[in-house]
Write an enzyme that holds these catalytic residues in place. Structure first.
Site, PDB file in Angstrom:
ATOM      1  CE1 TYR A 170       2.798   5.646  -0.237  1.00 21.43           C
ATOM      2  CE2 TYR A 170       4.097   4.036  -1.442  1.00 21.43           C
ATOM      3  CZ  TYR A 170       3.306   5.165  -1.431  1.00 21.43           C
ATOM      4  OH  TYR A 170       3.014   5.819  -2.596  1.00 21.43           O
ATOM      5  CB  VAL A 230      -6.717   2.093  -0.316  1.00 26.05           C
ATOM      6  CG1 VAL A 230      -7.654   2.808  -1.276  1.00 26.05           C
ATOM      7  CG2 VAL A 230      -5.265   2.313  -0.746  1.00 26.05           C
ATOM      8  CG  ASP A 260       3.639  -1.089  -9.299  1.00 26.81           C
ATOM      9  OD1 ASP A 260       4.069  -2.212  -9.590  1.00 26.81           O
ATOM     10  OD2 ASP A 260       2.936  -0.879  -8.291  1.00 26.81           O
TER      11      ASP A 260
END
Length: 270
Positions: free
Chosen positions: A43, A46, A156
């Protein structure tokens, strides 16, 4: 299944045309000049930027334009900003500010210069001995313990989300992180234990990746790690409990005891 596949294809085509990286040289908020596009996640997009006010490098994360009207994805973006705002650890990113521009959403955080562990293992083919792997886990466990004490669960922990600088690990990407205060009160304690053990499982998985860096396959048939890797029994026990093969750990104190038992076994040998 066919309908789901078609919908996914349409979504990817839509993202391809909508989620176009910002051009190098563009200045965001009259302050952050885009130097390069780093990459994109589920989503977010960067960028490496130059802070024109401080003349320092910053990382800017943008909510994918294709996700702007998706309440779930926008909520995840807001959650990541909230999590970063609570961090106060030199081995994790520092949040500077969140802002919007022309209907697009961003936040600025510190730039951590280091080597990505995934690149080190799979591109540079760097190897880590059993002892080196255990010491990296010591540092990672300290970071996870700090997060858990703040009521944050990373969820994660994988090679792509770890940077190494002077052999010291840094944690990045808190996009899937959960905060204790945001958990539904129903079954809250059970949910917290599950999230803790997910982080512990991920630590075990990371340790396996590090240990396999010195492994050279001699068999055509893949075998379980317990047969492929020659490890001290203390390291095997640590892994089995982290991975839930044996009764899993319930807190970082227990993990620390198992970890130092494995390190002491290494020290006795050297």
């Amino acid at each position: 299944m066919r309908k789901i596949s078609i919908l996914r294809s349409i979504r990817k085509i839509y993202q391809f045309f909508v989620d176009i990286p910002i051009k190098d040289g563009t200045v965001l908020k009259d302050r952050y000049q885009v130097l390069s596009f780093i990459g994109a996640g589920s989503y977010g997009m960067v960028y490496l930027c130059r802070d024109l006010k401080t003349n320092e490098n910053r990382v800017i994360k943008q909510l994918r334009p294709s996700k702007r009207r998706n309440k779930k994805e926008a909520a995840m973006f807001e959650n990541e900003i909230s999590v970063l705002g609570t961090l106060n650890q030199k081995n994790m990113p520092v949040l500077y500010e969140a802002f919007s521009s022309n209907g697009y959403f961003f936040y600025a955080m510190s730039f951590i210069e280091g080597d990505n562990l995934e690149d080190e293992l799979f591109i540079s083919k760097k190897t880590y001995s059993e002892k080196e792997s255990l010491f990296i886990l010591v540092h990672l466990l300290e970071l996870v313990d700090d997060l858990h004490n703040k009521g944050i669960y990373h969820q994660d922990l994988r090679t792509a989300n770890i940077l190494l600088k002077n052999k010291e690990p840094f944690l990045i990407d808190f996009g899937l992180s959960k905060q204790r205060d945001s958990i539904n009160q129903h079954n809250k304690l059970e949910d917290i234990l599950k999230m803790k053990q997910q982080d512990y499982y991920d630590l075990g998985d990371l340790l396996l990746y590090l240990l396999y860096s010195t492994y050279s396959s001699k068999n055509k048939k893949a075998l379980p790690w317990t047969e492929e890797l020659s490890l001290k029994k203390e390291t095997v026990n640590l892994l089995k409990k982290l991975l839930g093969i044996h009764e899993p750990y319930t807190n970082t104190i227990e993990i620390s005891k198992g970890l130092y038992a494995a390190i002491n076994a290494q020290e006795k040998e050297s």
